[in-house]
Design a protein around this motif. Structure first.
Motif, short mmCIF file in Angstrom:
data_model
loop_
_atom_site.label_atom_id
_atom_site.label_comp_id
_atom_site.label_asym_id
_atom_site.label_seq_id
_atom_site.Cartn_x
_atom_site.Cartn_y
_atom_site.Cartn_z
N GLU A 191 -4.99 -4.65 -3.54
CA GLU A 191 -4.83 -4.01 -4.84
C GLU A 191 -6.16 -3.73 -5.52
OE1 GLU A 191 -1.27 -5.04 -7.20
OE2 GLU A 191 -1.19 -6.78 -5.87
N SER A 192 -7.03 -3.04 -4.80
CA SER A 192 -8.35 -2.72 -5.33
C SER A 192 -8.75 -1.29 -4.96
CB SER A 192 -9.39 -3.71 -4.83
OG SER A 192 -9.47 -3.70 -3.43
N LEU A 193 -9.38 -0.63 -5.91
CA LEU A 193 -9.88 0.72 -5.71
C LEU A 193 -11.38 0.64 -5.48
CD1 LEU A 193 -9.51 3.81 -5.75
CD2 LEU A 193 -9.86 3.70 -8.24
N TYR A 213 -8.15 3.23 -1.94
CA TYR A 213 -7.32 2.19 -2.54
C TYR A 213 -6.72 1.34 -1.43
CZ TYR A 213 -3.57 -0.22 -4.95
OH TYR A 213 -2.74 -1.19 -5.45
N ILE A 214 -7.01 0.06 -1.49
CA ILE A 214 -6.47 -0.90 -0.53
C ILE A 214 -5.38 -1.68 -1.24
CG2 ILE A 214 -6.98 -2.87 0.96
CD1 ILE A 214 -9.90 -1.74 1.06
N ALA A 215 -4.14 -1.46 -0.83
CA ALA A 215 -3.00 -2.10 -1.49
C ALA A 215 -2.74 -3.50 -0.92
CB ALA A 215 -1.74 -1.24 -1.34
N MET A 216 -2.74 -3.61 0.39
CA MET A 216 -2.39 -4.87 1.03
C MET A 216 -3.35 -5.18 2.18
SD MET A 216 0.19 -6.00 -0.63
CE MET A 216 0.70 -7.33 0.43
N PRO A 217 -3.66 -6.44 2.36
CA PRO A 217 -4.52 -6.81 3.49
C PRO A 217 -3.83 -6.51 4.82
CG PRO A 217 -3.71 -8.76 2.34
CD PRO A 217 -3.24 -7.58 1.57
N PHE A 218 -4.61 -6.32 5.84
CA PHE A 218 -4.15 -6.04 7.20
C PHE A 218 -3.52 -4.65 7.35
CE2 PHE A 218 -3.39 -10.77 6.82
CZ PHE A 218 -4.59 -11.13 7.41
N ASN A 219 -3.58 -3.83 6.30
CA ASN A 219 -3.06 -2.47 6.37
C ASN A 219 -4.20 -1.48 6.13
OD1 ASN A 219 -0.38 -3.29 6.72
ND2 ASN A 219 -0.06 -3.46 4.52
N PRO A 278 -6.00 1.62 4.30
CA PRO A 278 -5.98 2.01 2.89
C PRO A 278 -4.81 2.95 2.60
CG PRO A 278 -8.19 2.17 3.76
CD PRO A 278 -7.29 1.89 4.92
N GLU A 279 -4.20 2.74 1.48
CA GLU A 279 -3.03 3.53 1.09
C GLU A 279 -3.43 4.89 0.53
OE1 GLU A 279 0.14 2.66 -2.30
OE2 GLU A 279 0.23 1.21 -0.64
N PHE A 280 -4.63 4.98 0.02
CA PHE A 280 -5.08 6.19 -0.67
C PHE A 280 -6.55 6.39 -0.34
CE2 PHE A 280 -6.97 8.18 -4.41
CZ PHE A 280 -6.02 9.12 -4.82
N LEU A 325 -1.42 7.47 -11.92
CA LEU A 325 -0.53 7.49 -10.75
C LEU A 325 -0.06 6.09 -10.37
CD1 LEU A 325 0.61 9.09 -8.21
CD2 LEU A 325 -1.52 8.40 -7.10
N ILE A 326 -0.99 5.15 -10.35
CA ILE A 326 -0.67 3.81 -9.91
C ILE A 326 -0.13 2.93 -11.06
CG2 ILE A 326 -2.93 2.74 -10.18
CD1 ILE A 326 -2.39 1.64 -7.26
N LYS A 327 -0.16 3.52 -12.26
CA LYS A 327 0.35 2.86 -13.47
C LYS A 327 -0.42 1.59 -13.82
CE LYS A 327 4.97 4.80 -13.08
NZ LYS A 327 4.47 6.07 -12.77
#
Length: 122
Positions: free
Chosen positions: A73-75, A90-96, A98-100, A119-121
């Motif tokens: 959860e870091s940009l 943008y990294i939402a979750m570890p081991f995945n 980047p989401e964005f 967008l991410i609120k």
């Protein structure tokens, strides 16, 4: 069967927006004026009360948590001095993955940052 990976957070204590601003002024001596503009934008709006920041070399990392977890959860924001492009990841979750991941022209950085926050609120 895949081995289960235990997640170890990569935490960093949030730095004040004043500290980050001074770092871009003093340490980088004007080389990262675009990142400095973004930090000042955050510092001079209500975003300063909702977002936390940290720097890593020439990267600004923004989150809604303190401490920040660089892999959750870091940009991550950089400005490439050669191409004059912003890079947002943008990294939402570890081991995945980047989401964005986006690259923007020089003059669009603050506008696109604000759009991402909406967008991410955050």
């Amino acid at each position: 069967m895949k081995p289960i990976r235990k997640y170890q957070p990569w935490n960093a204590k949030a730095q004040s927006w004043e500290f980050i601003e001074n770092r871009y002024i003093e340490d980088w001596r004007g080389k990262h004026s675009r990142l400095l503009e973004l930090v000042r934008h955050i510092k001079n709006t209500d975003l300063k009360n909702r977002l936390y920041g940290s720097t890593s070399m020439d990267k600004l990392v923004v989150s809604i948590y303190d401490p920040l977890d660089y892999r959750k959860e870091s940009l991550h924001i950089t400005f490439d001095l050669w191409t004059k492009k912003w890079n947002f990841e943008y990294i939402a979750m570890p081991f995945n993955e980047p989401e964005f991941v986006r690259t923007y022209d020089e003059e669009l950085g603050i506008e696109k940052f604000d759009s991402f926050i909406d967008l991410i609120k955050w």
